[in-house]
Scaffold this active site. Structure first.
Site, PDB file in Angstrom:
ATOM      1  N   ARG A 296       0.816  -1.232   0.000  1.00  9.58           N
ATOM      2  CA  ARG A 296       0.000   0.000   0.000  1.00  9.58           C
ATOM      3  C   ARG A 296       0.844   1.274   0.000  1.00  9.58           C
ATOM      4  NH1 ARG A 296      -2.881  -3.204   3.599  1.00  9.58           N
ATOM      5  NH2 ARG A 296      -4.733  -4.070   2.587  1.00  9.58           N
ATOM      6  N   LYS A 318       2.699  11.159 -11.851  1.00  9.11           N
ATOM      7  CA  LYS A 318       1.824  10.238 -12.584  1.00  9.11           C
ATOM      8  C   LYS A 318       2.586   8.943 -12.790  1.00  9.11           C
ATOM      9  CE  LYS A 318      -1.236  13.070 -15.411  1.00  9.11           C
ATOM     10  NZ  LYS A 318      -1.650  13.310 -16.803  1.00  9.11           N
ATOM     11  N   GLU A 360       8.790  17.056 -25.757  1.00  9.83           N
ATOM     12  CA  GLU A 360       8.145  17.511 -24.509  1.00  9.83           C
ATOM     13  C   GLU A 360       8.729  18.858 -24.073  1.00  9.83           C
ATOM     14  OE1 GLU A 360       5.549  15.929 -23.405  1.00  9.83           O
ATOM     15  OE2 GLU A 360       5.772  13.767 -23.736  1.00  9.83           O
ATOM     16  N   LYS A 402       6.888  22.532 -15.370  1.00  8.42           N
ATOM     17  CA  LYS A 402       6.045  21.411 -14.923  1.00  8.42           C
ATOM     18  C   LYS A 402       5.771  21.510 -13.425  1.00  8.42           C
ATOM     19  CE  LYS A 402       4.796  16.699 -15.317  1.00  8.42           C
ATOM     20  NZ  LYS A 402       4.903  15.438 -16.017  1.00  8.42           N
ATOM     21  N   GLU A 412      -4.834  17.036 -11.877  1.00  9.97           N
ATOM     22  CA  GLU A 412      -5.374  17.363 -13.189  1.00  9.97           C
ATOM     23  C   GLU A 412      -6.848  17.737 -13.167  1.00  9.97           C
ATOM     24  OE1 GLU A 412      -3.354  15.178 -16.315  1.00  9.97           O
ATOM     25  OE2 GLU A 412      -5.191  15.226 -17.493  1.00  9.97           O
ATOM     26  N   ARG A 416      -3.418  21.491 -15.212  1.00 16.49           N
ATOM     27  CA  ARG A 416      -2.466  20.419 -15.542  1.00 16.49           C
ATOM     28  C   ARG A 416      -2.787  19.769 -16.895  1.00 16.49           C
ATOM     29  NH1 ARG A 416       0.454  15.836 -11.728  1.00 16.49           N
ATOM     30  NH2 ARG A 416       1.541  14.845 -13.445  1.00 16.49           N
ATOM     31  N   ASN A 420      -1.053  18.093 -21.622  1.00 17.56           N
ATOM     32  CA  ASN A 420      -1.408  17.044 -22.580  1.00 17.56           C
ATOM     33  C   ASN A 420      -1.454  17.555 -24.015  1.00 17.56           C
ATOM     34  OD1 ASN A 420      -1.700  15.211 -20.489  1.00 17.56           O
ATOM     35  ND2 ASN A 420      -3.794  15.868 -20.094  1.00 17.56           N
ATOM     36  N   HIS A 423      -1.066  15.189 -26.848  1.00 16.23           N
ATOM     37  CA  HIS A 423      -1.100  13.827 -26.313  1.00 16.23           C
ATOM     38  C   HIS A 423      -2.360  13.061 -26.692  1.00 16.23           C
ATOM     39  CE1 HIS A 423       2.376  15.220 -24.196  1.00 16.23           C
ATOM     40  NE2 HIS A 423       2.530  14.066 -23.552  1.00 16.23           N
ATOM     41  N   HIS A 427      -1.508   9.828 -28.418  1.00 20.00           N
ATOM     42  CA  HIS A 427      -1.816   8.469 -27.960  1.00 20.00           C
ATOM     43  C   HIS A 427      -2.506   7.682 -29.079  1.00 20.00           C
ATOM     44  CE1 HIS A 427      -1.537   9.537 -23.414  1.00 20.00           C
ATOM     45  NE2 HIS A 427      -0.370   9.426 -24.008  1.00 20.00           N
ATOM     46  N   HIS A 440       7.069   7.694 -27.992  1.00 18.59           N
ATOM     47  CA  HIS A 440       6.083   8.580 -27.367  1.00 18.59           C
ATOM     48  C   HIS A 440       6.303  10.035 -27.800  1.00 18.59           C
ATOM     49  CE1 HIS A 440       3.416  10.152 -24.289  1.00 18.59           C
ATOM     50  NE2 HIS A 440       4.384  10.957 -23.893  1.00 18.59           N
TER      51      HIS A 440
HETATM   52  N1  LIG Z   1       4.367   9.787 -15.940  1.00 18.60           N
HETATM   53  C1  LIG Z   1       4.315  10.797 -16.753  1.00 18.60           C
HETATM   54  O1  LIG Z   1       3.953  11.905 -16.388  1.00 18.60           O
HETATM   55  C2  LIG Z   1       4.764  10.602 -18.181  1.00 18.60           C
HETATM   56  C3  LIG Z   1       4.960  11.716 -19.012  1.00 18.60           C
HETATM   57  C4  LIG Z   1       5.450  11.509 -20.291  1.00 18.60           C
HETATM   58  C5  LIG Z   1       5.707  10.212 -20.730  1.00 18.60           C
HETATM   59  N2  LIG Z   1       5.476   9.154 -19.905  1.00 18.60           N
HETATM   60  C6  LIG Z   1       5.758   7.778 -20.336  1.00 18.60           C
HETATM   61  O2  LIG Z   1       7.164   7.665 -20.540  1.00 18.60           O
HETATM   62  C7  LIG Z   1       7.411   6.628 -21.475  1.00 18.60           C
HETATM   63  C8  LIG Z   1       8.414   7.121 -22.477  1.00 18.60           C
HETATM   64  O3  LIG Z   1       9.600   7.406 -21.809  1.00 18.60           O
HETATM   65  P1  LIG Z   1      11.009   7.414 -22.550  1.00 18.60           P
HETATM   66  O4  LIG Z   1      10.894   8.213 -23.764  1.00 18.60           O
HETATM   67  O5  LIG Z   1      12.031   7.746 -21.539  1.00 18.60           O
HETATM   68  O6  LIG Z   1      11.142   5.902 -23.064  1.00 18.60           O
HETATM   69  P2  LIG Z   1      11.876   4.614 -22.487  1.00 18.60           P
HETATM   70  O7  LIG Z   1      11.772   4.516 -21.037  1.00 18.60           O
HETATM   71  O8  LIG Z   1      11.373   3.469 -23.286  1.00 18.60           O
HETATM   72  O9  LIG Z   1      13.409   4.878 -22.862  1.00 18.60           O
HETATM   73  C9  LIG Z   1      13.779   4.968 -24.205  1.00 18.60           C
HETATM   74  C10 LIG Z   1      14.929   3.999 -24.545  1.00 18.60           C
HETATM   75  O10 LIG Z   1      16.144   4.540 -24.085  1.00 18.60           O
HETATM   76  C11 LIG Z   1      16.826   3.573 -23.282  1.00 18.60           C
HETATM   77  N3  LIG Z   1      17.618   4.349 -22.342  1.00 18.60           N
HETATM   78  C12 LIG Z   1      17.204   4.961 -21.216  1.00 18.60           C
HETATM   79  N4  LIG Z   1      18.185   5.697 -20.701  1.00 18.60           N
HETATM   80  C13 LIG Z   1      19.261   5.540 -21.497  1.00 18.60           C
HETATM   81  C14 LIG Z   1      20.566   6.059 -21.486  1.00 18.60           C
HETATM   82  N5  LIG Z   1      20.959   6.957 -20.589  1.00 18.60           N
HETATM   83  N6  LIG Z   1      21.428   5.669 -22.457  1.00 18.60           N
HETATM   84  C15 LIG Z   1      21.021   4.797 -23.436  1.00 18.60           C
HETATM   85  N7  LIG Z   1      19.787   4.307 -23.503  1.00 18.60           N
HETATM   86  C16 LIG Z   1      18.906   4.669 -22.548  1.00 18.60           C
HETATM   87  C17 LIG Z   1      15.729   2.757 -22.719  1.00 18.60           C
HETATM   88  O11 LIG Z   1      16.199   1.503 -22.264  1.00 18.60           O
HETATM   89  C18 LIG Z   1      14.801   2.647 -23.926  1.00 18.60           C
HETATM   90  O12 LIG Z   1      15.278   1.672 -24.801  1.00 18.60           O
HETATM   91  C19 LIG Z   1       6.067   6.290 -22.079  1.00 18.60           C
HETATM   92  O13 LIG Z   1       5.640   5.069 -21.529  1.00 18.60           O
HETATM   93  C20 LIG Z   1       5.153   7.415 -21.654  1.00 18.60           C
HETATM   94  O14 LIG Z   1       3.821   7.012 -21.489  1.00 18.60           O
HETATM   95  C21 LIG Z   1       5.014   9.342 -18.655  1.00 18.60           C
END
Ligand SMILES: NC(=O)c1ccc[n+]([C@@H]2O[C@H](COP(=O)([O-])OP(=O)(O)OC[C@H]3O[C@@H](n4cnc5c(N)ncnc54)[C@H](O)[C@@H]3O)[C@@H](O)[C@H]2O)c1
Length: 525
Positions: A296, A318, A360, A402, A412, A416, A420, A423, A427, A440
């Site tokens: 929890r 999030k 972003e 942010k 949100e 907030r 998006n 987005h 999506h 993404h």
């Molecule tokens: N929680 C939120 O507010 C929020 C906001 C935006 C996006 N997201 C989510 O984030 C995700 C996308 O994140 P992302 O773009 O970081 O993708 P990701 O986590 O898939 O990373 C991208 C790639 O880079 C690799 N990688 C990571 N760090 C590295 C480094 N330093 N050197 C070499 N390779 C590296 C990872 O292993 C992966 O293959 C999506 O699932 C999206 O929905 C969440």
């Protein structure tokens, strides 16, 4: 930007701010000022008399006036009164003025050091130890959230304490670290941005409830950074459980989540075990959701290693996983204890991923920060060349935007939703093209161009501004148009998005560059 050059000491009365501050200033060749002494000097009377004549409120007003002036000085070690952190405006002055150091002491020690001191009006009660306990309970969380460095004063001698503090200060300065705060009352947390932070145990240790952590990462990031972070913590006696997951958006699901739970349960992790997310947004979202739900809720730290995660997903709380029927459909709002954005980790990031993060970054300029958008237009080449200062600036500015939005609307309910932008379409693009085919950030860029087009059709954005937006995405190595999925497919995928309310899709559109709004008033054609 370099670190501010003042050192601000905060902590309860009796924590040693004056003694430590004086010695520190001497070692560093800086000037020492004690804000309480300064108030006494200016009024010509002792603090208890000010309390007697003007009450605590009158004293606090004087304190605010003095702090606002002292905080504008340079090269100063400033010892503040114990209650100086109570007012938000004071906290802002202090934070902007320099590195804030919290000298933390146990109530027992504070009592020993203050019990014969008659110059502490708040302790002139029948039970000063109980009063100190009350003050500690009230103020310790505030000091913690304000501080860049927390020093437990304990029993160690003052020379040792000052030596250790100087070491910490130079570590921080060597990395040119910058710190922001996400202001959420008792759940506020710092974001540290800089190079080489994975080697700085002191940024993590104060946030651990026990000397045990589980580091969740993936098969790509583990060989690059897991040993480094584990060693930093192990050297301080922290036991580390590594949990290495498969890499990819396709694994942001309930099966992978279960792998985390399994590892935590098999290794008998407890409520006080902290989960550390080391990786991009996928690892951050998965780990955050595991932390929100395991037993929890267990503490959680974000160490984002992609640009996208450093400017967006690691900040704001999030967390979640995908469902076969939709992205991020299962999740929770759950804030980390601290975020460490180590810009050195971006050296190994593939170019395509760097560009995805820039989508972003550009978003913040578009929705609320025209000067930042212009800065991006002028500095895109430096960012693509991974210039450390340019990256640190873009990350800081993005996180500031942010953090401000999240602080005013954590869940949100309103503003907030502006985050998006791109987005809802994005999506749909991700799902329509098959998860993982468009990153993404790429989908957000495509989605933002659609949103800009729609904003123009609504009569808000000019054609030139749509073009300007397209051009910046293009220069960042991102798509400057959305794929043609067909209107029906878009509407279908968007109907599943969380931004749907009362059956109507809510769009984030642009009034102009630097100003966004949410509207559900868009005809389907
Ligand atoms: N929680 C939120 O507010 C929020 C906001 C935006 C996006 N997201 C989510 O984030 C995700 C996308 O994140 P992302 O773009 O970081 O993708 P990701 O986590 O898939 O990373 C991208 C790639 O880079 C690799 N990688 C990571 N760090 C590295 C480094 N330093 N050197 C070499 N390779 C590296 C990872 O292993 C992966 O293959 C999506 O699932 C999206 O929905 C969440």
């Amino acid at each position: 930007m370099s670190y501010p050059n003042n050192i601000i000491l905060v902590g309860l009365m009796g924590a040693g701010k004056t003694t430590v501050g004086r010695m520190l200033a001497k070692h560093l060749g800086m000037r020492f000022i004690d804000s309480d002494h300064e108030i006494e000097r200016r009024t010509g009377v002792k603090i208890p008399l000010i309390f007697e004549l003007e009450g605590e409120e009158g004293f606090r007003n004087r304190e605010t006036a003095v702090l606002s002036q002292l905080c504008r000085m340079d090269n100063v070690v400033l010892a503040t009164g114990g209650g100086a952190v109570l007012r938000e405006e004071n906290r802002k002055f202090l934070k902007q003025s320099g590195i804030v150091v919290y000298l933390r002491a146990q109530v027992r020690d504070l009592y020993q050091r203050t019990r014969h001191d008659k110059n502490r009006p708040l302790l002139q009660t029948a039970d000063p130890q109980a009063k100190l306990r009350e003050l500690f309970g009230q103020r310790d969380p505030i000091y913690r959230q304000l501080a860049d460095i927390i020093m437990d004063t304990g029993d160690q001698n003052i020379h040792g304490l000052v030596r250790r503090l100087i070491q910490k200060l130079t570590d921080g300065q060597a990395s040119n670290m910058q710190t922001l705060t996400v202001d959420l009352g008792a759940r506020s947390y710092p974001i540290h941005i800089g190079a080489g932070l994975l080697q700085q145990a002191q940024l993590i240790l104060p946030h651990l409830a026990q000397k045990r952590v589980a580091i969740v990462t993936n098969t790509t990031v583990a060989p690059l950074y897991l040993d480094q972070l584990s060693a930093t913590l192990a050297q301080q006696g922290v036991s580390v459980l590594p949990i290495v997951l498969p890499d990819g958006e396709a694994y942001k699901n309930s099966e992978t989540l279960n792998q985390i739970y399994n590892a935590l349960l098999e290794n008998r992790c407890e409520r006080k075990t902290t989960l550390i997310a080391l990786g991009g947004g996928v690892i951050g979202d998965l780990t955050g959701y595991a932390a929100a739900t395991f037993l929890r809720g267990v503490p959680f730290i974000q160490v984002p290693t992609t640009l996208l995660a450093q400017v967006d997903s690691s900040v704001g709380g999030k967390t979640g996983i995908n469902h076969p029927l939709g992205k991020n459909m299962i999740g929770a709002f759950y804030q980390p204890q601290v975020v460490l954005a180590d810009t050195s980790t971006l050296d190994t990031l593939p170019g395509r991923e760097l560009s995805a993060g820039l989508a972003e970054v550009i978003k913040y300029g578009l929705i609320r920060d025209l000067p930042f958008f212009e800065w991006l237009e002028n500095n895109m080449d430096r960012l693509l060349a991974r210039d450390k200062d340019a990256l640190a600036y873009a990350i800081r500015r993005s996180c500031e935007n942010k953090a401000e939005i999240v602080a005013s609307d954590e869940r949100e309910g309103g503003v907030r939703a502006l985050l998006n932008l791109g987005h809802t379409f994005g999506h749909a693009i991700e799902a329509g093209m098959g998860y993982g085919n468009w990153l993404h950030g790429e989908a957000v860029a495509g989605g933002t161009v659609l949103a800009a087009d729609l904003s123009q059709r609504m009569g808000w954005l000019s054609e030139q501004d749509v073009e300007r937006t397209r051009r910046l995405f293009q220069r960042a190595g991102l798509p400057d148009h959305a794929p043609d999925l067909g209107v029906d497919a878009y509407l279908d995928f968007m109907g599943l998005d969380k931004k749907v309310e009362g059956g109507k899709i809510r769009f984030v559109l642009l009034k102009s560059i630097g100003e966004a709004l949410v509207t559900a008033d868009v005809a389907a054609d």
